[in-house]
Write a protein that holds these residues in place. Sequence first.
Motif, PDB file in Angstrom:
ATOM      1  N   MET A   6     -19.008  -2.299  -0.597  1.00 22.21           N
ATOM      2  CA  MET A   6     -17.999  -1.618  -1.408  1.00 22.21           C
ATOM      3  C   MET A   6     -17.694  -2.415  -2.675  1.00 22.21           C
ATOM      4  O   MET A   6     -17.497  -1.842  -3.749  1.00 22.21           O
ATOM      5  N   ILE A   7     -17.675  -3.738  -2.569  1.00 18.58           N
ATOM      6  CA  ILE A   7     -17.423  -4.575  -3.745  1.00 18.58           C
ATOM      7  C   ILE A   7     -18.559  -4.436  -4.750  1.00 18.58           C
ATOM      8  O   ILE A   7     -18.333  -4.271  -5.953  1.00 18.58           O
ATOM      9  N   GLY A   8     -19.808  -4.463  -4.251  1.00 13.48           N
ATOM     10  CA  GLY A   8     -20.952  -4.345  -5.151  1.00 13.48           C
ATOM     11  C   GLY A   8     -20.966  -3.040  -5.917  1.00 13.48           C
ATOM     12  O   GLY A   8     -21.135  -3.014  -7.153  1.00 13.48           O
ATOM     13  N   VAL A   9     -20.783  -1.937  -5.208  1.00 14.08           N
ATOM     14  CA  VAL A   9     -20.764  -0.636  -5.881  1.00 14.08           C
ATOM     15  C   VAL A   9     -19.516  -0.509  -6.755  1.00 14.08           C
ATOM     16  O   VAL A   9     -19.562   0.075  -7.847  1.00 14.08           O
ATOM     17  N   GLY A  10     -18.396  -1.070  -6.295  1.00 13.98           N
ATOM     18  CA  GLY A  10     -17.163  -0.999  -7.077  1.00 13.98           C
ATOM     19  C   GLY A  10     -17.282  -1.679  -8.427  1.00 13.98           C
ATOM     20  O   GLY A  10     -16.761  -1.183  -9.440  1.00 13.98           O
ATOM     21  N   VAL A  11     -17.978  -2.810  -8.483  1.00 15.18           N
ATOM     22  CA  VAL A  11     -18.175  -3.502  -9.764  1.00 15.18           C
ATOM     23  C   VAL A  11     -18.950  -2.623 -10.727  1.00 15.18           C
ATOM     24  O   VAL A  11     -18.622  -2.545 -11.928  1.00 15.18           O
ATOM     25  N   VAL A  12     -19.959  -1.933 -10.237  1.00 14.53           N
ATOM     26  CA  VAL A  12     -20.728  -1.020 -11.095  1.00 14.53           C
ATOM     27  C   VAL A  12     -19.830   0.098 -11.623  1.00 14.53           C
ATOM     28  O   VAL A  12     -19.899   0.475 -12.807  1.00 14.53           O
ATOM     29  N   ILE A  13     -18.975   0.630 -10.776  1.00 12.47           N
ATOM     30  CA  ILE A  13     -18.065   1.696 -11.199  1.00 12.47           C
ATOM     31  C   ILE A  13     -17.112   1.200 -12.283  1.00 12.47           C
ATOM     32  O   ILE A  13     -16.837   1.898 -13.268  1.00 12.47           O
ATOM     33  N   VAL A  14     -16.591   0.002 -12.124  1.00 13.47           N
ATOM     34  CA  VAL A  14     -15.680  -0.568 -13.140  1.00 13.47           C
ATOM     35  C   VAL A  14     -16.397  -0.680 -14.490  1.00 13.47           C
ATOM     36  O   VAL A  14     -15.837  -0.334 -15.538  1.00 13.47           O
ATOM     37  N   VAL A  15     -17.630  -1.146 -14.486  1.00 11.90           N
ATOM     38  CA  VAL A  15     -18.396  -1.273 -15.736  1.00 11.90           C
ATOM     39  C   VAL A  15     -18.618   0.098 -16.367  1.00 11.90           C
ATOM     40  O   VAL A  15     -18.462   0.276 -17.592  1.00 11.90           O
ATOM     41  N   LEU A  16     -18.979   1.091 -15.571  1.00 14.94           N
ATOM     42  CA  LEU A  16     -19.179   2.448 -16.098  1.00 14.94           C
ATOM     43  C   LEU A  16     -17.886   2.996 -16.705  1.00 14.94           C
ATOM     44  O   LEU A  16     -17.915   3.659 -17.746  1.00 14.94           O
ATOM     45  N   CYS A  17     -16.760   2.727 -16.053  1.00 14.29           N
ATOM     46  CA  CYS A  17     -15.476   3.190 -16.585  1.00 14.29           C
ATOM     47  C   CYS A  17     -15.174   2.544 -17.934  1.00 14.29           C
ATOM     48  O   CYS A  17     -14.639   3.197 -18.851  1.00 14.29           O
ATOM     49  N   LEU A  18     -15.492   1.261 -18.073  1.00  9.19           N
ATOM     50  CA  LEU A  18     -15.286   0.576 -19.345  1.00  9.19           C
ATOM     51  C   LEU A  18     -16.132   1.211 -20.441  1.00  9.19           C
ATOM     52  O   LEU A  18     -15.635   1.498 -21.542  1.00  9.19           O
ATOM     53  N   VAL A  19     -17.400   1.481 -20.136  1.00 10.22           N
ATOM     54  CA  VAL A  19     -18.292   2.124 -21.111  1.00 10.22           C
ATOM     55  C   VAL A  19     -17.762   3.508 -21.479  1.00 10.22           C
ATOM     56  O   VAL A  19     -17.708   3.879 -22.663  1.00 10.22           O
ATOM     57  N   ALA A  20     -17.363   4.298 -20.472  1.00 12.58           N
ATOM     58  CA  ALA A  20     -16.877   5.650 -20.717  1.00 12.58           C
ATOM     59  C   ALA A  20     -15.613   5.648 -21.572  1.00 12.58           C
ATOM     60  O   ALA A  20     -15.453   6.472 -22.480  1.00 12.58           O
ATOM     61  N   THR A  21     -14.706   4.711 -21.288  1.00  9.05           N
ATOM     62  CA  THR A  21     -13.454   4.644 -22.051  1.00  9.05           C
ATOM     63  C   THR A  21     -13.718   4.294 -23.509  1.00  9.05           C
ATOM     64  O   THR A  21     -13.177   4.938 -24.423  1.00  9.05           O
ATOM     65  N   VAL A  22     -14.554   3.305 -23.744  1.00  7.27           N
ATOM     66  CA  VAL A  22     -14.871   2.900 -25.121  1.00  7.27           C
ATOM     67  C   VAL A  22     -15.533   4.042 -25.882  1.00  7.27           C
ATOM     68  O   VAL A  22     -15.177   4.338 -27.031  1.00  7.27           O
TER      69      VAL A  22
END
Length: 421
Positions: A371-387
């Motif tokens: 869950m931590i591994g996949v969660g880190v990927v999700i956080v990065v995608l959210c940062l890209v999407a927000t920017v």
Amino acid sequence: MSEIPIPGRRRSFSFAIIATMLLMVAASAPSPFYPQFAEQLGLLPVATTLIFAVYAFTMLAALLLTGVLSDVVGRRPVITVGSVLLAVSLVMFWQSGGLTMLLVARALQGVAAGLLLPALSAMVVDFAPPKHAEAASLWNTIAAMTGLGIGAITAAIVLDLTVNPAGAVFGSLAIVFLLIAALVWATPETSRSARLRVTGTTLRLAVPAYLRRALMVAVPAIIAGWATNGLFLALGSSVVKSEFGATTHAGQSIAIPIFAVSGIIASVLLHRRSARVVSVYGTSALGIGTALSLGALALHSLPAYLITVAVVGTGFGTAFMGVLKTLMPRVDPTERAAVMAVIYTVSYLAFGVPTIVAGLLVPIITLQGAMIGVGVVIVVLCLVATVKRVRIRDRSRTDPHGPVPHENVQAVPAKSNGVIR
């Protein structure tokens, strides 16, 4: 649509919303059963996630092959066929006693959902109040989130209280979808396009050329949101059971309705804001909530985890609504199902792949580590999407006569034959 009387429009709008909600009830109802399946059949974590993910991938195939179909032959025939197939799959789920039958039932359910989702989502847009363009995106989001929450928690309660939970859950839903197959014929038909683009036997998903850049900007948000959704439905009950010691099925599934209800509340509160504001809030909340949930897992704090789940839910609901608010008001009625099919194709690819990856990782790095591994990927995608979304201003306007081109995208006629290749 102007020739349809207002009462007929309202009834059809309500029907499409309720049917969409029930479709998501059927999608999430199996989730509380997964820990039970794993114990009864001696399944490894990857097998449990495979039961879940086969739904996503067969749905993806159906979207690619038939997503545009209701734009061509009409909404009602497609909804009828999809509903009957879904009823059959639910009966198979009810009667299955092994992994093979579960996989076949779940695969057929995915095919049925691939037929139903684009047609029902387009139908919501078809019958939305003409003077309230935001209504379709709001209700598509509310219907999906409500269905996810109701399906999971109701199935969990039934598991705790009845001796034949599979019959009660899947048998009842099968009857409901046979009724939907019949009742859809009481609604007016809204789409029957003369354009049938065929390559061999494949109906190709068409996206207007002026919409492509806006869609590409939305892709990171779609992936992040639906990957999160998939993880909650496939592994959410197992996480609460293994990491926090929940013993009842309702307790194990509590995170799913919290996720759904918070998404509904946020969507209602923000639906009148611009697509840009809704999208930026959604991806920001999704990323921040995911990061905080990983901390709660590390601390083994159930109250903290449930609070972060609520934050994540507000992010998923509004991120997806922001995508719909950005894209759907610009789409010609004869292309709505095709565009929704493309959106859901991306969504369900994200829905399935991370879940399978997480299932494969569990035996190696534990459930928490996966869950931590996949969660880190999700956080990065959210940062890209927000920017990406912050950098693009909304210049849309309500225009009942046709779509509005996205900023910096050359406008083309609404009936452009642009094709996703």
